[in-house]
Design an enzyme around this catalytic site. Sequence first.
Site, PDB file in Angstrom:
ATOM      1  N   TRP A 167       0.832  -1.204   0.000  1.00  0.00           N
ATOM      2  CA  TRP A 167       0.000   0.000   0.000  1.00  0.00           C
ATOM      3  C   TRP A 167       0.864   1.249   0.000  1.00  0.00           C
ATOM      4  O   TRP A 167       0.497   2.266  -0.603  1.00  0.00           O
ATOM      5  CB  TRP A 167      -0.959  -0.014   1.185  1.00  0.00           C
ATOM      6  CG  TRP A 167      -1.816  -1.236   1.221  1.00  0.00           C
ATOM      7  CD1 TRP A 167      -1.941  -2.142   2.237  1.00  0.00           C
ATOM      8  CD2 TRP A 167      -2.685  -1.709   0.171  1.00  0.00           C
ATOM      9  NE1 TRP A 167      -2.813  -3.140   1.908  1.00  0.00           N
ATOM     10  CE2 TRP A 167      -3.289  -2.907   0.642  1.00  0.00           C
ATOM     11  CE3 TRP A 167      -2.991  -1.260  -1.106  1.00  0.00           C
ATOM     12  CZ2 TRP A 167      -4.188  -3.632  -0.136  1.00  0.00           C
ATOM     13  CZ3 TRP A 167      -3.887  -1.994  -1.875  1.00  0.00           C
ATOM     14  CH2 TRP A 167      -4.473  -3.156  -1.395  1.00  0.00           C
ATOM     15  N   ASP A 168       2.018   1.205   0.672  1.00  0.00           N
ATOM     16  CA  ASP A 168       2.933   2.350   0.640  1.00  0.00           C
ATOM     17  C   ASP A 168       3.402   2.630  -0.783  1.00  0.00           C
ATOM     18  O   ASP A 168       3.406   3.777  -1.243  1.00  0.00           O
ATOM     19  CB  ASP A 168       4.155   2.077   1.526  1.00  0.00           C
ATOM     20  CG  ASP A 168       3.898   2.352   2.992  1.00  0.00           C
ATOM     21  OD1 ASP A 168       2.978   3.127   3.298  1.00  0.00           O
ATOM     22  OD2 ASP A 168       4.623   1.796   3.834  1.00  0.00           O
ATOM     23  N   PHE A 169       3.815   1.583  -1.475  1.00  0.00           N
ATOM     24  CA  PHE A 169       4.345   1.791  -2.822  1.00  0.00           C
ATOM     25  C   PHE A 169       3.245   2.193  -3.809  1.00  0.00           C
ATOM     26  O   PHE A 169       3.475   3.014  -4.701  1.00  0.00           O
ATOM     27  CB  PHE A 169       5.077   0.536  -3.294  1.00  0.00           C
ATOM     28  CG  PHE A 169       6.421   0.361  -2.646  1.00  0.00           C
ATOM     29  CD1 PHE A 169       7.473   1.212  -2.948  1.00  0.00           C
ATOM     30  CD2 PHE A 169       6.629  -0.639  -1.715  1.00  0.00           C
ATOM     31  CE1 PHE A 169       8.709   1.068  -2.342  1.00  0.00           C
ATOM     32  CE2 PHE A 169       7.864  -0.797  -1.104  1.00  0.00           C
ATOM     33  CZ  PHE A 169       8.907   0.056  -1.416  1.00  0.00           C
ATOM     34  N   GLY A 172       2.561   5.811  -3.085  1.00  0.00           N
ATOM     35  CA  GLY A 172       3.600   6.672  -3.635  1.00  0.00           C
ATOM     36  C   GLY A 172       3.448   6.859  -5.132  1.00  0.00           C
ATOM     37  O   GLY A 172       3.575   7.977  -5.649  1.00  0.00           O
TER      38      GLY A 172
END
Length: 414
Positions: A167-169, A172
């Site tokens: 989810w972070d990537f 981003g």
Amino acid sequence: MYNLLSGLSIIEASSFVASPTAGLYCAQMGAEVIRVDHKAGGLDYDRYMLTSEGRSLSWENLNRAKKSVALDLRSGEGRELLVELAAKTGNLITNLPEKSFLSHEAVKAKQPDGAPNLVSVRIMGWHDGRQAMDFTVNAASGYPLMCGPEEWDMDTAPPVNQVLPAWDFITGAYCAFAMLAALRHRDQTGEGSELRVPLGDVAIGTMANSGAMAEMLYRGGDRERLGNAIWGALGRDFKSRDGKRFMVAALTEKQWNGLIEAFDVGEEIAALEKEVGANFADGDRPRFEHRHRLFDLFQNAAEREDFDALAIRLSAAGTTFERYRTMHEASTDPVLIDENPLFGPSPANPSQFEYPATRSFANIPGRDAGTPAPAPYLGQHTEEVLAERLGLSSGSIGELVDRDIARLSDKNSN
């Protein structure tokens, strides 16, 4: 590094994964991304794993091709300098809270005449202001309770977290897209934009976009665990005679026919079709519904041969497959790394550790991707940026350094 975004400058004030990823993707396409950190480094500056010299390999790779400015962001003066940099540049990526000193309105209020109307992209936790991180929003999404062996009970078995902070990537990447969309809008209308992107919304929204939310509502309950099987199609891991595990997927007619050819199971497939009254060439549905019988059939065939011989036939038949590797094996694989144009020679990394570095994921035929750029040392560009962006004299910058409001490169700090 391509120069599609040359001439674009972005101030990044961030930490951890999602926000630095947004800046990284812009930098790899040629934008000047100036990351501004607290003088001792942001919360991710010493993120594990560290080299023996104390350099974070995570930080080093998420901040390639950027410039670094180090300020005392716990002081009012240091914060004012960051606000002024963002105000004059007009483009900001951050994961600082929306009510912080770096709020959109606070930066906008400091914009001088002639500055482009502010575009800010801010990564949040949840839409209602609650804090979140990748692994907590993943828990809320339901995916960890869909992972694990098929025989695990849905009500009593534990969740299985994914190792990759996906989810972070994804967030981003979405924020880099959102920034460019807002910049296009500003080019057309002159209007700035404040974009808030909650990490939780990216997770829940992706779940909805995939059709999974509609599926759960239609079912009136949860999907069963599938182990390593692919949902809705034929695909799973198999084990060859010599103990090699590999993943196979058959989502198209070509892939399905190739699988039959490579495993040499045409007669067995015909017999199974007759037994269950199905035509597996009709598509995903009959293959998925009878997956257990098909899995047994293909596993029996896999056990008759060593992987290398089977891989030759799988390749010749045009199937989609891949052998399972450890991450260390993947990192040293000649096809994945050495022969892959994604990777270039090691730049002069702050860690002093040499290893292949990524270029932009996009491959643009006819354009030179260039060599990968290194990450900066913390504070490496403090003097340059304060002089060029804020017009400060060398004497003024020296005075800020003497008072520890600004810091220069930490190259020799380890």
